[in-house]
Design a protein around this motif. Structure first.
Motif, PDB file in Angstrom:
ATOM      1  N   TYR A 124       0.805  -1.372   0.131  1.00 28.30           N
ATOM      2  CA  TYR A 124       0.005   0.008  -0.005  1.00 28.30           C
ATOM      3  C   TYR A 124       0.906   1.251   0.006  1.00 28.30           C
ATOM      4  O   TYR A 124       0.397   2.682   0.398  1.00 28.30           O
ATOM      5  N   GLN A 125       2.031   1.154  -0.402  1.00 25.38           N
ATOM      6  CA  GLN A 125       2.812   2.490  -0.516  1.00 25.38           C
ATOM      7  C   GLN A 125       2.181   3.616  -1.276  1.00 25.38           C
ATOM      8  O   GLN A 125       2.155   4.741  -0.907  1.00 25.38           O
ATOM      9  N   PRO A 126       1.947   3.139  -2.311  1.00 28.58           N
ATOM     10  CA  PRO A 126       1.212   4.304  -3.166  1.00 28.58           C
ATOM     11  C   PRO A 126       0.138   4.972  -2.523  1.00 28.58           C
ATOM     12  O   PRO A 126      -0.439   6.298  -2.593  1.00 28.58           O
ATOM     13  N   MET A 127      -0.860   4.248  -1.966  1.00 24.21           N
ATOM     14  CA  MET A 127      -1.912   4.574  -1.175  1.00 24.21           C
ATOM     15  C   MET A 127      -1.694   5.368  -0.055  1.00 24.21           C
ATOM     16  O   MET A 127      -2.443   6.347   0.269  1.00 24.21           O
ATOM     17  N   GLN A 128      -0.480   5.201   0.584  1.00 28.23           N
ATOM     18  CA  GLN A 128      -0.144   5.962   1.867  1.00 28.23           C
ATOM     19  C   GLN A 128       0.200   7.439   1.345  1.00 28.23           C
ATOM     20  O   GLN A 128      -0.583   8.307   2.138  1.00 28.23           O
ATOM     21  N   ARG A 129       0.767   7.623   0.330  1.00 26.72           N
ATOM     22  CA  ARG A 129       0.812   9.071  -0.275  1.00 26.72           C
ATOM     23  C   ARG A 129      -0.609   9.500  -0.763  1.00 26.72           C
ATOM     24  O   ARG A 129      -0.894  10.706  -0.361  1.00 26.72           O
ATOM     25  N   LEU A 130      -1.610   8.545  -1.246  1.00 24.30           N
ATOM     26  CA  LEU A 130      -2.709   9.313  -1.654  1.00 24.30           C
ATOM     27  C   LEU A 130      -3.510   9.639  -0.623  1.00 24.30           C
ATOM     28  O   LEU A 130      -4.196  10.756  -0.390  1.00 24.30           O
ATOM     29  N   LEU A 131      -3.681   8.847   0.519  1.00 29.38           N
ATOM     30  CA  LEU A 131      -4.398   9.216   1.650  1.00 29.38           C
ATOM     31  C   LEU A 131      -3.962  10.659   2.288  1.00 29.38           C
ATOM     32  O   LEU A 131      -4.553  11.087   3.014  1.00 29.38           O
ATOM     33  N   ARG A 132      -2.792  10.629   2.516  1.00 30.56           N
ATOM     34  CA  ARG A 132      -2.317  11.564   3.079  1.00 30.56           C
ATOM     35  C   ARG A 132      -2.525  13.087   2.267  1.00 30.56           C
ATOM     36  O   ARG A 132      -2.760  14.008   3.087  1.00 30.56           O
ATOM     37  N   ARG A 133      -2.541  12.831   1.043  1.00 32.42           N
ATOM     38  CA  ARG A 133      -2.964  14.211   0.344  1.00 32.42           C
ATOM     39  C   ARG A 133      -4.713  14.041   0.579  1.00 32.42           C
ATOM     40  O   ARG A 133      -5.082  15.321   0.412  1.00 32.42           O
ATOM     41  N   THR A 134      -5.210  13.222   0.662  1.00 34.66           N
ATOM     42  CA  THR A 134      -6.678  13.239   0.725  1.00 34.66           C
ATOM     43  C   THR A 134      -6.921  13.975   2.196  1.00 34.66           C
ATOM     44  O   THR A 134      -7.620  14.573   2.203  1.00 34.66           O
ATOM     45  N   LEU A 135      -6.103  13.704   3.043  1.00 29.95           N
ATOM     46  CA  LEU A 135      -6.148  14.275   4.586  1.00 29.95           C
ATOM     47  C   LEU A 135      -5.401  15.841   4.389  1.00 29.95           C
ATOM     48  O   LEU A 135      -5.626  16.563   5.552  1.00 29.95           O
ATOM     49  N   GLY A 136      -5.036  15.902   3.467  1.00 27.92           N
ATOM     50  CA  GLY A 136      -4.378  17.638   3.342  1.00 27.92           C
ATOM     51  C   GLY A 136      -3.107  17.602   4.050  1.00 27.92           C
ATOM     52  O   GLY A 136      -2.669  18.723   4.730  1.00 27.92           O
ATOM     53  N   LEU A 137      -2.404  16.439   4.173  1.00 21.69           N
ATOM     54  CA  LEU A 137      -1.102  16.393   5.258  1.00 21.69           C
ATOM     55  C   LEU A 137      -0.067  16.255   4.135  1.00 21.69           C
ATOM     56  O   LEU A 137       0.021  15.586   3.126  1.00 21.69           O
ATOM     57  N   PRO A 138       1.260  16.818   4.459  1.00 17.68           N
ATOM     58  CA  PRO A 138       2.507  16.613   3.770  1.00 17.68           C
ATOM     59  C   PRO A 138       2.854  15.201   3.749  1.00 17.68           C
ATOM     60  O   PRO A 138       2.750  14.382   4.454  1.00 17.68           O
ATOM     61  N   ILE A 139       3.689  14.742   2.747  1.00 18.13           N
ATOM     62  CA  ILE A 139       3.791  13.224   2.426  1.00 18.13           C
ATOM     63  C   ILE A 139       4.938  12.889   3.559  1.00 18.13           C
ATOM     64  O   ILE A 139       4.769  11.637   4.267  1.00 18.13           O
ATOM     65  N   ASP A 140       5.829  13.878   4.250  1.00 16.39           N
ATOM     66  CA  ASP A 140       6.739  13.461   5.102  1.00 16.39           C
ATOM     67  C   ASP A 140       6.108  13.727   6.590  1.00 16.39           C
ATOM     68  O   ASP A 140       7.043  13.408   7.545  1.00 16.39           O
ATOM     69  N   VAL A 141       4.963  13.592   6.967  1.00 19.84           N
ATOM     70  CA  VAL A 141       4.581  14.136   8.299  1.00 19.84           C
ATOM     71  C   VAL A 141       4.774  12.619   9.021  1.00 19.84           C
ATOM     72  O   VAL A 141       4.349  11.537   8.433  1.00 19.84           O
ATOM     73  N   ASP A 164       4.010   9.717  11.822  1.00 15.50           N
ATOM     74  CA  ASP A 164       2.641   8.773  11.643  1.00 15.50           C
ATOM     75  C   ASP A 164       1.757   9.189  12.948  1.00 15.50           C
ATOM     76  O   ASP A 164       0.541   9.000  12.699  1.00 15.50           O
ATOM     77  N   ALA A 165       2.238   9.751  13.962  1.00 16.43           N
ATOM     78  CA  ALA A 165       1.191  10.117  15.106  1.00 16.43           C
ATOM     79  C   ALA A 165       0.192  11.238  14.652  1.00 16.43           C
ATOM     80  O   ALA A 165      -0.886  11.304  14.808  1.00 16.43           O
ATOM     81  N   THR A 166       0.757  12.106  13.544  1.00 19.80           N
ATOM     82  CA  THR A 166      -0.089  13.253  13.251  1.00 19.80           C
ATOM     83  C   THR A 166      -1.108  12.640  12.090  1.00 19.80           C
ATOM     84  O   THR A 166      -2.266  13.005  12.001  1.00 19.80           O
ATOM     85  N   VAL A 167      -0.759  11.640  11.456  1.00 25.19           N
ATOM     86  CA  VAL A 167      -1.419  11.027  10.280  1.00 25.19           C
ATOM     87  C   VAL A 167      -2.406  10.263  11.078  1.00 25.19           C
ATOM     88  O   VAL A 167      -3.811  10.299  10.713  1.00 25.19           O
ATOM     89  N   ALA A 168      -2.333   9.290  12.198  1.00 18.79           N
ATOM     90  CA  ALA A 168      -3.259   8.815  12.955  1.00 18.79           C
ATOM     91  C   ALA A 168      -4.184   9.615  13.494  1.00 18.79           C
ATOM     92  O   ALA A 168      -5.478   9.320  13.485  1.00 18.79           O
TER      93      ALA A 168
END
Length: 734
Positions: free
Chosen positions: A484-501, A503-507
């Protein structure tokens, strides 16, 4: 750099010849060619595995030899030449050869990603005065030649796998109980002589300028520091000179030095004129070999023409030393090989071995090449086809041609950055699909095409023509091992988050979003988190799932969440799906099935040799991007060269060269307008890109290689942070 050369440059740099009493050991490993053929299918990953295996094997063998005072003189591909000098050199050499065979017996069964590979080794040993030359007009190459080199080579040739064969000169210096039966012109070593270890652990000599003994391209490579091992397309030539033994016997050392110097100078000057690398020299019976390459470590484009021009400039009938050559092209593994204390830049692969076999088949004054070399050369040579012949290591007969004089040179070509032209029908289909998606009738478009054919450019044009929000996820050959590496990037963009944020922030953002948008999916948050690259605490509902259906349910709930979040028109681009892992592809199939009732246009791009990731359905369409026709290519050229119009014959030539590939066409123009000689433009897109990379300054080239490990798209700020503690971290411009 051999210690012999270091001492030579430090103590007697003015000398060009030395005769050293000692014993030579030549060890040739069998089995690596088969290994390179298997690993070649794995590309970059195969190159790294090849390096690990080669380094491990040679580390063990060199340790066994160094324990008895060996000096490493030559190392190329899968063979090493060792010199033992000083008191008891023959006994120490024989003991080291025995220990090397024991080491090979211990490590010779390699478990690889391509299955079990068995290595073996044959060793030849000879004692006497060894003739060394340090000569060359551009740089000083160590040449090992003369009778001692001939006998050493001959003993290795008659040795079979697992054997150590001694020349009579060496056998006479060993205890009789160590020497077995006669074997051809030599004798088998049947037991090791008793000799105390005398390890070669010589310290480095400070203050010695080694630059004069390294060619320019290898010097640039060394200055660039350690780089990744590569699987590169190259052209390689082997040039052999022979007649050295008779020349030495009849006319003395000075005549030998003068004649060999003439050959080495000719090769170095011709190589410099054609921007070719003089990679190494090696032993040969009654002479020696010089190996030249184009494509590794340096690529300049049109490698085949460059190498052919070099050897044809050097190899002619007549002369005090007889010359012949063989030329091939193809992919090889290339990089710095060896244990940490003794590395060398080398190339390995069947292409290299075949060039040596062609050289051995050539008559004096001849150059033999494979048909592929002639076909890829942009400059035409007179050729004469030979009847197919068999060579060692090849099951099928080999085809080759005798390469004659230059016939003609190609005309130059030009181009520049090109707009999107010739894709009107494909763009119209995409715009129509986007309109339907905006109306709630989602669609999937699968775009198939070769590299450089314009897949990404077409999608970029689409995103500028519609009001839908674009979301991108790129397949990455280096990320296939991460689900799911490509999906990790897509979901971060969907959440409006930088790619390199972190994991705690993403969670936290994901939990808040699910709580506010789809609270009924909170129980499945750990599954959704997996596609975002998160390891979240499980829930009773997840624990109760049958493992057999867990992945399918993960896809259902994650797609459900995206459907609730993305309710306005979306163009979701999944680029290079042929590089995506299987888990991601399964999820893409789920998204494609759900797209039909969402305002989404799902666009996939991939190469023709990949499997279609989406099954046929009413809302699924396929676009096969074919090469541009001549009319479209001509239109592109007219736009690109409006400021600098080209004659019609130049236009035709450029169109022919590009073969309808718009990126290749664009790059050819850019390359030419930068001032390059048009006759030297690369033959292929891959060769052209390699040439562009190799022309970068050393530090920027290292930066680019470091960035390439991180994927197709890299945030420069992120990369700088990773490299901050290295010398690369001080590069200010990307």
């Amino acid at each position: 750099m051999p210690g012999l050369v270091v001492d030579w440059l430090a103590d007697e740099p003015e000398r060009d010849y030395r005769g050293v009493p000692g014993t030579c050991v030549l060890a040739d490993i069998s089995g690596f060619t088969k290994l390179t053929e298997r690993l070649a299918t794995r590309g970059k990953a195969g190159a790294e595995e090849m390096a690990e295996l080669l380094n491990g094997a040679f580390g063990e063998l060199l340790t066994a030899a160094y324990d008895f005072g060996a000096n490493l003189i030559k190392w190329g591909g899968d063979a090493v030449l060792l010199l033992f000098d000083g008191a008891g050199h023959a006994r120490r050499a024989a003991r080291a050869a025995w220990s090397m065979q024991q080491a090979m017996h211990r490590i010779g069964r390699l478990q690889t990603s391509c299955g079990l590979v068995r290595l073996g080794m044959s060793i030849g040993v000879h004692s006497g005065e060894v003739d060394f030359l340090l000569v060359g007009s551009r740089f000083r190459e160590l040449i090992v030649t003369g009778p001692a080199a001939t006998w050493t080579t001959r003993m290795e040739k008659i040795a079979q796998r697992g054997q150590v064969v001694l020349s009579s000169a060496t056998a006479q210096l060993l205890p009789a109980n160590c020497v077995g039966a006669a074997h051809g012109d030599g004798w088998l070593l049947t037991r090791p002589p008793q000799v105390a270890m005398s390890p070669n652990r010589r310290p480095k000599r400070p203050g010695v300028d080694l630059g004069p003994a390294v060619c320019d391209h290898l010097r640039d490579h060394l200055r660039g520091g350690q780089v990744d091992h590569e699987h590169r397309w190259i052209t390689v030539g082997f040039i052999e000179f022979s007649g050295a033994d008779e020349l030495l016997a009849e006319h003395g050392a000075k005549s030998l030095v003068d004649s060999v110097t003439y050959v080495v100078d000719a090769v170095q000057e011709a190589a410099a004129a054609n921007d070719v690398t003089v990679l190494a020299s090696d032993l040969a019976e009654n002479g020696g070999k010089i190996i030249i390459t184009s494509g590794a470590p340096h690529a300049a484009g049109d490698a085949e023409t460059r190498v052919l021009s070099t050897v044809r400039r050097v190899v002619h009938p007549g002369g005090r030393l007889s010359l012949r050559a063989g030329v091939t092209c193809g992919r090889v593994f290339a990089g710095d090989y060896g244990p940490f204390y003794r590395k060398t830049y080398s190339i390995a692969g069947d292409v290299v071995n075949l060039a040596a076999r062609l050289m051995a088949q050539a008559l004096p004054g001849q150059v033999l090449a494979t048909p592929a070399v002639i076909e890829r050369s942009r400059t035409a040579f007179d050729t004469t086809s030979l009847a197919p012949f068999t060579v060692k290591g090849k099951r099928k007969p080999v085809e080759a041609v005798v390469v004659g004089d230059l016939r003609r040179a190609s005309e130059p070509v030009v181009d520049g950055r090109l707009p999107l032209v010739g894709r009107e029908a494909e763009l119209a289909m995409l715009l129509s699909a986007a309109d339907e998606a905006a109306a709630g009738r989602g669609a999937v478009v699968d775009i198939v095409g070769m590299p450089g054919i314009g897949k990404s450019r077409l999608v970029e044009e689409l995103t500028t023509r519609v009001d839908a929000r674009p979301l991108w996820a790129d397949g990455d050959i280096y990320g296939r091992a991460t689900p799911y590496q490509p999906m990790q990037r897509l979901l971060r963009r969907t959440l409006g988050l930088p790619i390199d944020v972190d994991d705690a922030t993403v969670a936290g953002a994901l939990a808040d979003l699910v709580q506010g948008t789809a609270p009924d999916l909170l129980a499945w948050l750990p599954l959704i988190g997996i596609t975002a690259g998160l390891d979240l605490s499980s829930t009773p509902e997840v624990d109760a799932l049958d493992p057999e259906v867990r992945r399918a349910w993960l896809e259902v709930v994650t797609s459900d969440l995206l459907g609730r979040l993305l309710t306005t028109p979306i163009v979701m681009v999944l680029n290079d799906v042929h590089f995506m892992d299987e888990a991601t592809l399964a999820f893409v199939r789920r998204l494609a099935a759900d797209t039909s009732h969402r305002p989404w246009l799902l666009v996939l791009t991939r190469r023709p040799n990949s499997d279609a990731p989406i099954e046929a359905a009413r809302h699924v369409r396929r676009i096969s991007l074919e090469p541009l026709d001549r009319q479209a290519s001509a239109a592109l050229l007219r736009v690109a060269t409006d400021a600098t119009p080209l004659p019609e014959h130049r236009m035709r030539q450029l169109i022919e060269r590009a073969g309808g590939n718009p990126l290749f066409l664009t790059q050819l123009v850019t390359h030419a307008l930068a001032g390059a000689d048009l006759d030297e433009l690369p033959e292929s897109l891959e060769g052209m890109i390699a040439a562009q990379i190799d022309r970068l300054p050393t530090r920027k080239r290292r930066w680019l290689r470091a960035a390439s490990v991180l994927g197709m798209t890299v945030d420069p700020t992120w990369l700088r942070g990773i490299l901050a503690d290295t010398d690369l971290g001080r590069v200010s411009n990307v």
